[in-house]
Write an enzyme that holds these catalytic residues in place. Sequence first.
Site, PDB file in Angstrom:
ATOM      1  N   CYS A 120     -12.758   5.826  -4.997  1.00  0.00           N
ATOM      2  CA  CYS A 120     -14.223   5.624  -3.906  1.00  0.00           C
ATOM      3  C   CYS A 120     -14.732   6.493  -3.704  1.00  0.00           C
ATOM      4  O   CYS A 120     -15.930   6.536  -4.033  1.00  0.00           O
ATOM      5  CB  CYS A 120     -12.700   5.599  -2.298  1.00  0.00           C
ATOM      6  SG  CYS A 120     -11.755   4.775  -2.044  1.00  0.00           S
ATOM      7  N   CYS A 180     -13.846   9.151   1.464  1.00  0.00           N
ATOM      8  CA  CYS A 180     -12.593   8.531   1.030  1.00  0.00           C
ATOM      9  C   CYS A 180     -12.555   8.018   3.180  1.00  0.00           C
ATOM     10  O   CYS A 180     -13.196   8.448   3.794  1.00  0.00           O
ATOM     11  CB  CYS A 180     -11.660   9.914   1.491  1.00  0.00           C
ATOM     12  SG  CYS A 180     -10.618   9.383   2.210  1.00  0.00           S
ATOM     13  N   CYS A 230      -2.301  -6.138  -0.007  1.00  0.00           N
ATOM     14  CA  CYS A 230      -1.234  -5.653  -0.909  1.00  0.00           C
ATOM     15  C   CYS A 230      -1.243  -6.210  -2.092  1.00  0.00           C
ATOM     16  O   CYS A 230      -0.465  -5.772  -3.553  1.00  0.00           O
ATOM     17  CB  CYS A 230      -0.020  -5.227   0.555  1.00  0.00           C
ATOM     18  SG  CYS A 230      -1.429  -3.999   1.713  1.00  0.00           S
ATOM     19  N   HIS A 254      -8.094  15.329  -0.191  1.00  0.00           N
ATOM     20  CA  HIS A 254      -9.202  16.980  -0.575  1.00  0.00           C
ATOM     21  C   HIS A 254      -8.961  18.211  -1.923  1.00  0.00           C
ATOM     22  O   HIS A 254      -9.614  18.276  -2.713  1.00  0.00           O
ATOM     23  CB  HIS A 254      -9.535  17.363   0.497  1.00  0.00           C
ATOM     24  CG  HIS A 254     -10.570  18.712   1.624  1.00  0.00           C
ATOM     25  ND1 HIS A 254     -11.883  18.762   0.855  1.00  0.00           N
ATOM     26  CD2 HIS A 254     -10.429  20.343   1.047  1.00  0.00           C
ATOM     27  CE1 HIS A 254     -12.466  19.727   0.969  1.00  0.00           C
ATOM     28  NE2 HIS A 254     -11.477  20.465   1.399  1.00  0.00           N
ATOM     29  N   CYS A 259      -0.791  -1.853   6.845  1.00  0.00           N
ATOM     30  CA  CYS A 259      -0.807  -2.759   8.545  1.00  0.00           C
ATOM     31  C   CYS A 259       1.063  -2.337   8.499  1.00  0.00           C
ATOM     32  O   CYS A 259       1.183  -2.988   9.920  1.00  0.00           O
ATOM     33  CB  CYS A 259      -1.312  -4.085   7.832  1.00  0.00           C
ATOM     34  SG  CYS A 259      -3.339  -4.544   8.319  1.00  0.00           S
ATOM     35  N   CYS A 279      -5.028   1.410   2.263  1.00  0.00           N
ATOM     36  CA  CYS A 279      -5.851  -0.684   2.881  1.00  0.00           C
ATOM     37  C   CYS A 279      -6.677  -0.640   1.713  1.00  0.00           C
ATOM     38  O   CYS A 279      -7.508  -0.380   1.467  1.00  0.00           O
ATOM     39  CB  CYS A 279      -6.341  -0.341   3.927  1.00  0.00           C
ATOM     40  SG  CYS A 279      -6.802  -1.940   4.916  1.00  0.00           S
ATOM     41  N   CYS A 281     -19.816  17.140  -3.344  1.00  0.00           N
ATOM     42  CA  CYS A 281     -18.777  17.096  -2.032  1.00  0.00           C
ATOM     43  C   CYS A 281     -20.099  15.853  -0.934  1.00  0.00           C
ATOM     44  O   CYS A 281     -20.798  16.392  -0.456  1.00  0.00           O
ATOM     45  CB  CYS A 281     -18.729  17.822  -1.425  1.00  0.00           C
ATOM     46  SG  CYS A 281     -17.750  18.254  -0.050  1.00  0.00           S
ATOM     47  N   CYS A 289     -16.486  12.381   5.071  1.00  0.00           N
ATOM     48  CA  CYS A 289     -15.484  11.920   3.665  1.00  0.00           C
ATOM     49  C   CYS A 289     -13.952  12.457   4.413  1.00  0.00           C
ATOM     50  O   CYS A 289     -14.178  13.561   5.614  1.00  0.00           O
ATOM     51  CB  CYS A 289     -15.723  12.710   2.934  1.00  0.00           C
ATOM     52  SG  CYS A 289     -14.310  12.536   1.690  1.00  0.00           S
ATOM     53  N   CYS A 329      -7.497   5.603   4.224  1.00  0.00           N
ATOM     54  CA  CYS A 329      -7.184   3.884   4.268  1.00  0.00           C
ATOM     55  C   CYS A 329      -5.286   3.959   4.271  1.00  0.00           C
ATOM     56  O   CYS A 329      -4.657   3.466   5.114  1.00  0.00           O
ATOM     57  CB  CYS A 329      -7.161   3.184   3.852  1.00  0.00           C
ATOM     58  SG  CYS A 329      -6.828   3.700   2.119  1.00  0.00           S
ATOM     59  N   CYS A 374      -8.996  16.648  -4.567  1.00  0.00           N
ATOM     60  CA  CYS A 374     -10.021  16.037  -4.799  1.00  0.00           C
ATOM     61  C   CYS A 374     -11.072  17.022  -6.314  1.00  0.00           C
ATOM     62  O   CYS A 374     -11.434  17.901  -6.697  1.00  0.00           O
ATOM     63  CB  CYS A 374     -11.577  16.413  -3.834  1.00  0.00           C
ATOM     64  SG  CYS A 374     -12.834  15.694  -4.016  1.00  0.00           S
ATOM     65  N   CYS A 383      -4.240   9.451  -4.571  1.00  0.00           N
ATOM     66  CA  CYS A 383      -5.854   9.111  -5.415  1.00  0.00           C
ATOM     67  C   CYS A 383      -6.295   9.690  -6.624  1.00  0.00           C
ATOM     68  O   CYS A 383      -5.984   8.808  -7.527  1.00  0.00           O
ATOM     69  CB  CYS A 383      -6.472   8.630  -4.446  1.00  0.00           C
ATOM     70  SG  CYS A 383      -6.440   7.023  -2.666  1.00  0.00           S
ATOM     71  N   CYS A 398      -3.415  -9.227   5.034  1.00  0.00           N
ATOM     72  CA  CYS A 398      -5.140  -9.925   3.906  1.00  0.00           C
ATOM     73  C   CYS A 398      -4.516 -10.658   2.687  1.00  0.00           C
ATOM     74  O   CYS A 398      -5.305 -10.901   1.992  1.00  0.00           O
ATOM     75  CB  CYS A 398      -6.351  -9.553   4.825  1.00  0.00           C
ATOM     76  SG  CYS A 398      -5.989  -7.523   3.093  1.00  0.00           S
TER      77      CYS A 398
END
Lengths: 481, 305
Positions: free
Chosen positions: B275, B282, B52, B224, B154, B187, B248, B254, B285, B227, B263, B49
């Site tokens: 996110c 989450c 990236c 996690h 992908c 993603c 949480c 999640c 992805c 997090c 992340c 798409c």
Amino acid sequence: MPTTVTSIDPVTRLEGHLKIEVTIASDSGSQKVVDAKATGTMFRGLENILVGRPPDDAPDITQRICGVCPVSHGMAAVTALDKAAGLQAPDNARIMRNLVLGANYIQSHILHFYHLAVQDFIDGPNMPPWQPSWSTDKRVDKATTDVLVGHYVTALDMRRMAHEMGALFGGRLPHPPAFVPGGFTNSVRPDRISSFQSYLGVLIPFIQNTYIPDVEALASYYPDYYNVGGGTGNLMAFGVFDLDASGANKLLRSGRVQNASTAQQTMDPNQITEQVAYSWYANSTNNLKPSSGQTTPQFPKTNAYSWLKAPRYQNAPYEVGPLARMWVNGDYSRGISVLDRHLARAQETLKVALALQTWVAQLDPSAPVYKQYSTPEEGSAFGLTEAPRGALGHWVRINNHKIANYQVVTPTCWNASPMDNAGVHGPLEQAVIGTTVLNAAEPVEVLRVIHSYDPCLACAVHVMRPKEGVRVFALGAVPGA
Amino acid sequence: MRISRRDFFTYCKNSSAALALGTTQLGLLQKALAATTGPTVLWLQGAACSGCSVSFLNRIAPSAPATAADVLMQTVNLAYHPALMGATGELAVAQAKRAYDNGGYILVVEGGVPTAFGGNTCLAWTVQGKDTTFQQAVLDYSARASQVIAVGTCASYGGVAAAAPNPTGVKGVSAVSLKNTLNIPGCPPHPDWIVWAIAHLLTNSVGPLDCSNRPIGLYGQSIHQNCWRLAAYQANQHATAYGQDNLCLFDLGCHGPQTQAACPSTGWNNMANWCVDANATCLGCTSPAFPFAALRRTTNANNGD
């Protein structure tokens, strides 16, 4: 009629995969495109992947249709799912959805002009990936070229900041996770409101003092492009940016015009069908409304040449995009051409940015952002919105709490559609036909027309000998017969 | 606007925490970047798409070279990228072919590889009347590459397009090429993860991979365990609906506990958000199984589920 043959494949600086076959004929010393076929060369079947999944997945899955305009798919999906469940998202959610969508309009429009389209007119920096490139018909003087190349780099920062601005509420970009049926996941935090406003404080002056003047400067070098790439003259908008809970009032309203007139007509989604006579889908699925549409690939198939279906409104092709939106809204009426598309896009960027300033101040940190959503056992609905590059619709049918059918009609399906059942070309094909080409080895004029639509596809352009009907794909000018 | 390789080195040094480059690696990187021309990179797009690529353009670092433009101008020789390059048509393909003839380039692949319908649901290009499917391009170009990076979920594992019923038979790059491939899923993936991959390949310091061919240096920890809301989890403070800050998200479905990604430390979009901090679960992805059978915990009307 003598012909000159050349080929372009892929046409670069586009999102995705599209091929266009063009026939160029030589007549009285000038060369002109006399036929064109647009071919979508990628099919993933995301509509079929959605069948059987929980409806809640639709915003996230459909965003992956396009990494340049994911937010629009998220918006169309939650609009459809909210309607199917018979609920109205809270005002805060409506506003945050608009803020993220608007932020992505700004990044997409800036990216399109500076990073995708402008190199059709000027030479980029003297190194890969910008060079080598075609040199035909580059008219801009060196000083102005240097300024525009500098702005290429500045614009990268600007579009990045537009994404950061959108992520404040959307969670991240591309593919923000905050679009859910029932509202929005994110809360309204005052620090994010002020941060959003700070970004606008940088972006609005850039649009006003750099982006719009740059488009106008380019136009002054290429005034003939006010007369190139007219297309169908039919313009349509689904409308976007709801200003109230019902969606009755929008920043850019829905409607359509025919033959480049300013006479407004209403847009009734029930008049849309998708035709597949020239598409790699089973003829049993021809001319269906999106609400009952089917996606059944058939490859190979006689006469077919594209993975795009051909959407039509009352059987007629329509151009969609910023020019169509601004025209239908009464904000632009100068004309329909390559340059008009760029100018309308730039002016729309400012209109949206200024609206964001108003909307972000309307957020209420003490009010809800989400209304409990439950998947209905069954139901059907559609969500209409506008991607940066034009009208977008999602149609969903839910059965037994699962998606039973999902159909997406994207803006590039309208603009780059193949021929329809009546053999009428799509808007981009029509716009390319009739274009005069200076140097058939480097038909940059064709690129300029294609890029003006901001298609969400990577393109390939082929040129064929019309009389022999034999496609010849060789780089370089081949003297005509 | 020229940014020197020295500046790139400075960037890597200053952000070495995020990049996890040790002193030895920094020395090697400086040596690798001392060449007059950067290493050649070919970036192919398949069943993708472009998310990236767009994410890569969002790159911003605390010191020069701060942006994607700076990386392109002095760090690598990006000979082929369909969305960014000036050349078009056969002139564009010729750039890829020249690198192919020389060999030894870094091949970056964005998007999955469709294998149904003879690969004809995704074309890479057409030259002299002959269509080349993306599947064929991946086979050809991975064979002569010194390194292959699968950017995004992908290219790594098939991703969204490979979800059931996988209408076009999409596979990840290594499943088609059968070559060693560095997977950088996401993603989309964060821009810093893409730069991490390039910098570590240049210094031959990627380190061990996990069983999904992801570098452990980048994907070794779960969402996690790092997090920002781990304390809320431990205190049993759970959100019951979207829109609730600081709680949480486990009860909302999640995927953080099963998802290996950085992340929580890299954040997203110049630390504007990520996110979980947007109260969004989450979605997992970076996982080989993304997008699973369902992405979110759902609530059905009527049956009280």
